[in-house]
Scaffold this motif. Structure first.
Motif, short mmCIF file in Angstrom:
data_model
loop_
_atom_site.label_atom_id
_atom_site.label_comp_id
_atom_site.label_asym_id
_atom_site.label_seq_id
_atom_site.Cartn_x
_atom_site.Cartn_y
_atom_site.Cartn_z
N TRP A 1 -1.61 -6.51 -7.07
CA TRP A 1 -1.50 -7.99 -7.50
C TRP A 1 -0.54 -8.82 -6.89
CZ3 TRP A 1 2.60 -9.44 -11.13
CH2 TRP A 1 3.55 -8.50 -11.53
N GLN A 2 -0.36 -9.82 -7.21
CA GLN A 2 0.62 -10.94 -6.60
C GLN A 2 1.40 -11.89 -7.43
OE1 GLN A 2 -2.80 -12.90 -4.49
NE2 GLN A 2 -2.10 -12.02 -2.65
N THR A 3 2.34 -12.42 -7.03
CA THR A 3 3.22 -13.37 -7.70
C THR A 3 2.18 -14.40 -8.35
OG1 THR A 3 5.08 -12.95 -6.43
CG2 THR A 3 5.14 -15.22 -7.72
N THR B 1 -1.18 -0.32 -8.49
CA THR B 1 -1.46 -1.55 -9.20
C THR B 1 -1.32 -2.68 -8.11
OG1 THR B 1 0.72 -2.07 -9.77
CG2 THR B 1 -0.60 -1.03 -11.47
N ARG C 1 8.56 -9.93 -0.26
CA ARG C 1 7.46 -10.82 0.45
C ARG C 1 8.51 -11.87 1.37
NH1 ARG C 1 2.86 -13.58 -2.76
NH2 ARG C 1 2.43 -15.20 -1.62
N PRO D 1 0.61 -1.04 0.07
CA PRO D 1 0.06 0.09 0.00
C PRO D 1 0.88 1.15 -0.01
CG PRO D 1 -0.61 -1.45 1.71
CD PRO D 1 0.77 -1.95 1.17
C1 WT7 Z 1 1.39 -8.85 -1.86
C2 WT7 Z 1 1.96 -9.63 -3.14
C3 WT7 Z 1 2.61 -7.83 -7.25
C4 WT7 Z 1 3.95 -7.75 -7.47
C5 WT7 Z 1 5.07 -7.31 -6.37
C6 WT7 Z 1 4.54 -8.17 -5.26
C7 WT7 Z 1 1.07 -6.61 -1.68
C8 WT7 Z 1 1.24 -5.54 -3.96
C9 WT7 Z 1 0.06 -3.86 -3.97
C10 WT7 Z 1 -0.66 -2.55 -3.91
C11 WT7 Z 1 -1.22 -2.94 -1.68
C12 WT7 Z 1 -0.04 -4.41 -2.41
C13 WT7 Z 1 -0.24 -7.52 -1.28
C14 WT7 Z 1 0.00 -8.60 -2.02
N1 WT7 Z 1 0.85 -5.64 -2.52
N2 WT7 Z 1 0.92 -4.63 -4.56
N3 WT7 Z 1 -0.70 -1.92 -5.00
N4 WT7 Z 1 -1.24 -2.10 -2.86
N5 WT7 Z 1 -0.59 -3.84 -1.40
O1 WT7 Z 1 4.34 -9.32 -5.44
O2 WT7 Z 1 5.72 -10.59 -3.88
O3 WT7 Z 1 3.60 -11.69 -4.72
O4 WT7 Z 1 3.35 -9.77 -2.90
O5 WT7 Z 1 2.04 -7.70 -2.08
O6 WT7 Z 1 0.02 -7.75 0.09
O7 WT7 Z 1 -0.55 -9.91 -1.37
P1 WT7 Z 1 4.31 -10.45 -4.25
#
Ligand code: WT7
Length: 647
Positions: free
Chosen positions: A410-412, A408, A524, A385
């Motif tokens: 999203w997640q892995t 944006t 993460r 966030p």
């Molecule tokens: C977690 C996923 C997505 C690529 C980078 C991270 C957090 C990701 C946001 C956002 C709030 C976010 C969530 C999610 N997250 N983008 N725009 N606003 N939270 O990928 O390592 O798989 O982590 O990142 O908590 O579940 P990831």
């Protein structure tokens, strides 16, 4: 938080999207998904265009996720060959090295030659369709060549972030039984060398299945060499030619594995497949970033993360864009590096992480404003966030107040953006990820799994109804873990692990993880992984790790550690434990605080009450909640006392 709306900038009228068009397209994607996806298929070149759109069930008994099942395509052809007719001399990649004097660009024609050669070298080493190939690379173009070369011959890449330790690397190699590793002699970041090949040598002591190591010469440093196992890329590449027939791949054939942390156990190998992932990366790159032919697109992520996969490599290249790849760090040689690069290469779309924005904001406006940023037209954030203060600074100081910001979410696991504003369509609220991408249906459930209303304001756990093409297909080698992790908490839904609220205007706000996953500087980390690293130390009896708010990193790592009988806490031990975590995982997981404690708060059945540990780390001592169910309520007092010393 604020609910002020920054209107769609009038200077953004060049966008193809509008509020009406978004609404109509979104409605079609949900109400007539077959027709919608048939239209979207045209974003890719298919060897055989699929007839079947999707076949999905999130139920335990007939669980399956399949998209475009009978489609056949090749990813490297979509990212390279199909552009040669019209974009042969257009830069596909602009590489900006760690040192500002090092930069060059690679056209689509050149990319084709490099990737074909790389693919032929892989074949020469014995890599075949379906083989897993581990990449442990610096941010150099050869990393992209290697990824695309794998896709050309149907090998499955597993990119391991170059900042991970040899232990973390060997774990990932062994998990997917990878027999091939591609690396470089060294990486360079902020003027410092990173001993990648040495780390591979160390990792392979506990990864005996690896037969071949292909090494790219980058800094020219001396490295240890094992004849018969290690090969220099430059020795082999002159022995092969620059043509390599692309392997026709089924849409559901594996494309890549990427390891990510979960709330329990060791990292999971997230598996993405060929057709669905590529279409999702391509479509979201085009829509979210309003991709234009002349854009210079810069995503500052590392290719070791999914952001680098989708928005440095696959999305931009499939769209024929120019993608900038940066080897260095934002603060070297000085704090103006990002803005200097934007000026130098006339970057028009810039995509980075809130943690970087916060760190740079602290250093004042001067480093930004002394560089010309008039080429910028759109900004983006990802990973965590973004606090409204950082959002406003990014908008006003970096973007001169005229660039929309796409936040944006999203997640892995999701392959690409799921919730994000679309420039030209949505007014922006600082800190809100705004609206769902086409085909995406977010919903909220309470802790008992009850669906909350789909209209009006609500807050709860974020789930997704139904699938989208870019959804991960399984945890590599462990279908059961895939189901259990994402589909068992709230049956019938995909559970994201995030909390969210939807405001009265329908904007989505991500509130952060609701499970035991930390987000440290956008990286993460699983608390269980850090705990396992800590208890490897012979003096440690038990450890519990939680996150706490950190000004720059978003979250910091707070470790509660109980020592074995007779062992005294000391600064030396604190340092040893920090080193232990760096060694097992990597510097990204470095503990911020080690709090030695005589005991941990546990229920009578022996379960650690993390809620209490989190509250203490957050210094929210007045809201510890009910502690009467603890086996030993006295432990709370000693934790609070110990906090003063530790924090
Ligand atoms: C977690 C996923 C997505 C690529 C980078 C991270 C957090 C990701 C946001 C956002 C709030 C976010 C969530 C999610 N997250 N983008 N725009 N606003 N939270 O990928 O390592 O798989 O982590 O990142 O908590 O579940 P990831």
């Amino acid at each position: 938080m604020t609910d002020e709306i920054i209107p769609v900038a009038s200077s953004f009228s060049g966008s193809d999207m509008s509020a009406e068009r978004y609404k109509a397209r979104y409605a079609r994607s949900i109400e007539e998904p077959e027709a919608f996806w048939r239209e979207e298929l045209g974003r890719l070149d298919w060897i055989r265009r699929p007839e079947k759109i999707s076949d999905v069930s999130f139920n335990k008994d007939d669980f399956r996720i399949r998209w475009f099942e009978d489609g056949i395509l090749n990813v490297s052809v979509n990212c390279i060959d199909r552009h040669l007719e019209t974009r042969a001399n257009k830069p596909a990649l602009i590489w900006e090295g760690d040192h500002p004097a090092h930069h060059h660009s690679i056209t689509y024609r050149q990319l084709h030659d490099h990737v074909c050669r790389f693919a032929n070298v892989l074949k020469m080493l014995g890599v075949k369709k379906g083989d897993r190939v581990t990449l442990y690379m610096p941010m150099i173009p050869q990393a992209v060549f290697a990824m695309l070369a794998c896709t050309r011959i149907g090998a499955v890449h597993s990119v391991v972030f170059g900042g991970f330790s040899p232990e973390a690397l060997s774990g990932r190699i062994n998990d997917c039984q990878s027999e091939f590793v591609i690396t470089a002699d060294q990486g360079v970041r902020g003027g410092k060398a990173i001993p990648l090949k040495d780390n591979v040598d160390e990792a392979l002591k506990s990864a005996p299945g690896v037969k071949r190591v292909l090494c790219v010469k980058h800094t020219g440093a001396n490295v240890h060499w094992e004849e018969g196992r290690d090969y220099w890329y430059h020795d082999l590449s002159i022995q092969v030619d620059a043509h390599c027939a692309p392997e026709p791949m089924g849409a559901e054939d594996p494309l890549f594995i990427l390891y990510t942390s979960g709330s329990t156990g060791k990292p999971k190998g997230v598996l993405h497949t060929t057709g669905g992932y590529l279409l999702w990366a391509t479509m979201t790159h085009a829509l979210t970033f309003d991709a234009k032919e002349d854009d210079i697109f810069w995503c500052t992520a590392d290719i070791g993360w999914v952001t680098g996969h989708s928005y440095i490599v696959y999305g931009p290249l499939a769209n024929g864009a120019t993608s900038l790849m940066f080897e260095g760090v934002p603060t070297w040689p000085d704090a103006s590096r990002f803005w200097q690069v934007i000026e130098k290469h006339k970057v028009s779309v810039f995509y980075t992480a809130p943690t970087a924005i916060r760190a740079l904001m602290r250093l004042g406006d001067d480093p930004v404003t002394k560089h010309d940023r008039s080429s910028l037209r759109l900004l983006g954030t990802v990973g965590e966030p973004i606090n409204p203060e950082a959002w406003r600074w990014y908008h006003k100081t970096v973007g001169n107040g005229h660039c929309p910001i796409v936040d944006t979410w999203w997640q892995t696991e999701t392959g690409g953006h799921l919730i994000t504003p679309l420039p030209g369509a949505h007014g922006l609220k600082p800190g809100s990820a705004s609206f769902p991408m086409f085909g995406v249906q977010p919903a909220l459930v309470d802790n008992d799994g009850k669906r909350l209303s789909d209209s009006g304001a609500a807050q709860g756990n974020l789930v997704l109804l139904g699938s989208w093409p870019g959804q991960m297909r399984t945890v590599y080698g462990d279908d059961q873990r895939f189901f259990d992790t994402y589909f068992s908490t709230y049956p019938g839904y995909y559970f994201t692990g995030d909390g969210a609220r939807r405001d009265e205007d329908g904007y989505w706000w991500i509130t952060g993880r609701v499970d035991d996953v930390l987000n440290v500087s956008g990286h993460r980390l699983g608390t269980a992984e850090i705990e396992s690293a800590l208890v490897l130390h012979p003096d440690v009896a038990e450890a519990a790790v939680v996150g706490y708010p950190h000004d720059i990193k978003g979250q910091g790592v707070w470790c509660y550690v109980t020592l074995n009988e007779g062992v005294e806490a000391s600064e030396a031990l604190e340092k040893a434990l920090k080193d232990q975590v760096r060694k097992e995982i990597g510097p990204v997981a470095s503990p911020d605080v080690i709090q030695f404690t005589p005991g941990l708060p546990k229920t009578r059945s022996g379960k650690i009450m993390r809620r209490i540990l989190r509250k203490i780390a957050e210094n929210e001592l007045s809201s510890l909640g009910d502690t009467s169910t603890l086996a030993d309520p006295g432990v709370v007092e000693s934790l609070i006392e110990g906090r003063v010393k530790a924090g």
